[in-house]
Motif scaffolding. Structure first.
Motif, PDB file in Angstrom:
ATOM      1  N   MET A   1      29.935  49.990  48.104  1.00 25.21           N
ATOM      2  CA  MET A   1      29.022  49.440  47.109  1.00 25.21           C
ATOM      3  C   MET A   1      29.262  47.940  46.962  1.00 25.21           C
ATOM      4  N   THR A   2      28.206  47.172  46.899  1.00 20.07           N
ATOM      5  CA  THR A   2      28.323  45.727  46.789  1.00 20.07           C
ATOM      6  C   THR A   2      28.694  45.328  45.368  1.00 20.07           C
ATOM      7  N   THR A   3      29.752  44.535  45.241  1.00 27.58           N
ATOM      8  CA  THR A   3      30.170  44.065  43.926  1.00 27.58           C
ATOM      9  C   THR A   3      30.449  42.576  43.985  1.00 27.58           C
ATOM     10  N   VAL A   4      30.498  41.954  42.833  1.00 27.93           N
ATOM     11  CA  VAL A   4      30.888  40.556  42.704  1.00 27.93           C
ATOM     12  C   VAL A   4      32.172  40.533  41.888  1.00 27.93           C
ATOM     13  N   VAL A   5      33.221  39.911  42.432  1.00 29.44           N
ATOM     14  CA  VAL A   5      34.500  39.891  41.746  1.00 29.44           C
ATOM     15  C   VAL A   5      34.602  38.636  40.896  1.00 29.44           C
ATOM     16  N   ALA A   6      34.833  38.812  39.599  1.00 31.73           N
ATOM     17  CA  ALA A   6      34.979  37.682  38.680  1.00 31.73           C
ATOM     18  C   ALA A   6      36.243  37.873  37.863  1.00 31.73           C
ATOM     19  N   HIS A   7      37.231  37.013  38.088  1.00 32.65           N
ATOM     20  CA  HIS A   7      38.492  37.062  37.339  1.00 32.65           C
ATOM     21  C   HIS A   7      39.131  38.458  37.424  1.00 32.65           C
ATOM     22  N   GLY A   8      39.095  39.041  38.627  1.00 30.51           N
ATOM     23  CA  GLY A   8      39.746  40.335  38.807  1.00 30.51           C
ATOM     24  C   GLY A   8      38.937  41.526  38.341  1.00 30.51           C
ATOM     25  N   VAL A   9      37.722  41.287  37.839  1.00 32.72           N
ATOM     26  CA  VAL A   9      36.866  42.379  37.369  1.00 32.72           C
ATOM     27  C   VAL A   9      35.716  42.570  38.350  1.00 32.72           C
ATOM     28  N   ASP A  10      35.496  43.800  38.800  1.00 34.78           N
ATOM     29  CA  ASP A  10      34.383  44.076  39.701  1.00 34.78           C
ATOM     30  C   ASP A  10      33.096  44.207  38.890  1.00 34.78           C
ATOM     31  N   ILE A  11      32.141  43.333  39.163  1.00 29.72           N
ATOM     32  CA  ILE A  11      30.854  43.366  38.478  1.00 29.72           C
ATOM     33  C   ILE A  11      29.876  44.186  39.322  1.00 29.72           C
ATOM     34  N   VAL A  12      29.296  45.196  38.717  1.00 30.24           N
ATOM     35  CA  VAL A  12      28.421  46.109  39.437  1.00 30.24           C
ATOM     36  C   VAL A  12      27.024  46.087  38.821  1.00 30.24           C
TER      37      VAL A  12
END
Length: 503
Positions: A1-12
């Motif tokens: 699944m494609t995610t964006v990592v921001a400050h160690g948090v996976d944004i879905v």
């Protein structure tokens, strides 16, 4: 699944999945929605397909119930996402059946985005007048300068996806199918997927996917054949529910009514409200939402849609400047109202928005040129248009319709001489149809004023009933209820504003 990592948090990307899921692996695109324009339906459908494709890399098979704008937009999005098996089913015998032959209702993807900048262009997608220019290509694309009637729009929409429906991997569309068979399958599917989820949690083998086999007419053929599918997910796009057009209705706190009643025309039926014969008739409109306002505006002005009246007002530069100065205030009010309804269920947002809109209309009505221009928009005649609203405010309505109806009411109050020999207009708040009878072909309606508890008999020439959707008729809820208990499957997340651009 494609995610964006921001400050160690996976944004879905999952907002559409959270807001539209109503049962295990069942998503509802149409029932109980707050944002229901053509653009809203298309964007909502594309977003949920996009997010589900990201979330489930095994996704290959979906069932879509409903062959209207939302259902077809979801099907085309699924085709673009290379989902291999897409079946759209509908009990009607042609796509977009609600719009077919309807020439008195005008639609457009952006016509109710006023006062946002690109409300005037109904091409799709259209961002030429905004800074937002990025939008991936899609088969759903057409050129349309102004709103068009619903029947024409259905042809425009189908023409835009004609090539997609004949291409490799095209969605299958099966029409004229059994409502009962589809409804029964959706209930069984939701129950089966619930068991599958429990099995996964407990480490057991999941039940097999259920098979659906239906007979119908594969579009565009008219010959009956059978189609089979094992869907992984079901999307409900069967509409908002049955329209409530019965005049006298009592709620559970009022004495019951069992007398003679009146049933009005449905919203998506042609009527005579814009005809010349209406200028001398007494037209009573019952309801306090968007449909009631639209019918009041059409009867009063004879115009096809509210953008036509806005264009008429703007022909006086002084009026245009006054409306343009008010536009940022109106836009701010609308944005706040939309956000409020997403976070809080209840009438507070509509009450507040209506009060602010009314106050702004009062302020604008102090300008002679405004009252003159509004009066010029009203048709000459001895008739009257009265709206009877059970509440003390207009409920759910697009801002443009809400603003115009308050502007007409306040201008006619502020400068009555300008409205002489024009169709008379008034809104009666906290009024309800209490009893109905017909004598010698004449309507007799007892209307109750809740503020004073008085009842008066009226004899209208025409009756329009716009009470919204009948309780208990919502297609999605009917399909997924697994018990007789009241369902609470819709959350206010479904009211979150949608982007202007599909992506």
């Amino acid at each position: 699944m494609t995610t964006v990592v921001a400050h160690g948090v996976d944004i879905v990307d999952s907002l559409s999945l959270l807001s539209l899921k109503v049962a295990p692996n069942v998503f509802d695109l149409s029932s109980g929605m707050h944002h229901v324009s053509i653009r809203d339906q298309i964007v909502r459908a594309r977003l949920v397909i996009r997010d589900l494709k990201k979330a489930d890399i095994t996704l290959q098979s979906i069932l879509i119930v409903g062959c209207g704008v939302a259902g077809l937009a979801a099907a085309i999005a699924a085709q673009e996402a290379k989902i291999s098996e897409i079946l759209v089913v509908d009990s009607a015998e042609e796509p977009l059946s609600l719009f077919k032959g309807v020439t008195e209702r005008y639609v457009g993807p952006y016509m109710y985005e006023w006062p946002s900048q690109f409300f005037g262009n109904q091409s799709f997608p259209s961002h030429s007048r905004t800074p937002w220019i990025h939008s991936p290509g899609s088969p759903l694309s057409w050129t349309l300068k102004e709103p068009c009637n619903a029947s024409y729009f259905s042809r425009l929409f189908l023409s835009s996806i004609k090539a997609s429906l004949s291409a490799s991997g095209a969605p299958k569309i099966l029409l004229g199918v059994s409502r009962q068979a589809v409804r029964g399958f959706v209930k069984d599917f939701a129950r089966n997927e619930g068991k599958a989820g429990l099995a996964r949690i407990e480490g057991r083998l999941r039940p097999s996917l259920l098979k659906l086999q239906l007979e119908g007419m594969p579009y565009p053929s008219k010959e009956v054949s059978s189609v089979r599918i094992h869907p992984q997910y079901v999307f409900l796009a069967g509409g908002m529910g049955n329209e409530s057009t019965k005049l006298v209705q009592r709620d559970r706190f009022q004495p019951s009514y069992s007398g003679v009643n009146f049933w009005g025309k449905k919203f998506w039926e042609n009527d005579q409200l814009r005809s010349q014969m209406m200028v001398d008739r007494h037209v009573y409109i019952f309801g306090g939402g968007d449909g009631a306002i639209q019918d009041a505006l059409r009867t009063l002005t004879g115009m096809k849609h509210p953008l036509e009246m806005l264009k008429h007002l703007n022909q006086d530069i002084r009026v245009k400047n006054a409306i343009d100065r008010a536009a940022p205030i109106l836009l701010s009010m609308d944005r706040q109202g939309r956000q409020q309804t997403a976070w809080t269920h209840g009438p507070v947002a509509n009450e507040t928005l209506d009060d602010l809109c009314r106050k702004l209309a009062v302020e604008l009505s102090q300008r002679t040129e405004m009252c003159t221009r509004v009066a010029n928009a009203i048709r000459p005649g001895r008739g009257q248009v009265f709206m009877f609203v059970k509440e003390g405010y207009i409920a759910k309505a697009y801002l443009l319709n809400r603003f115009l109806i308050h502007l007409i009411a306040e201008c006619s109050n502020a400068a009555p001489r300008l409205f002489l020999r024009k169709i008379k207009f008034a809104i009666f708040w906290q009024h309800q149809a209490w009893q109905y009878s017909q004598k010698n072909g004449q309507h007799h309606v007892e209307i109750r004023d809740h503020a004073s508890s008085s009842v008066r008999i009226h004899m209208p020439d025409e009756i329009v009933v716009r009470y919204g959707i009948e309780a208990g008729s919502v297609p999605g809820a009917q399909m997924i209820h697994l018990s007789p208990k009241r369902s609470r499957q819709r959350t206010t997340l479904a009211r979150v504003e949608l982007p202007f651009a599909p992506n």
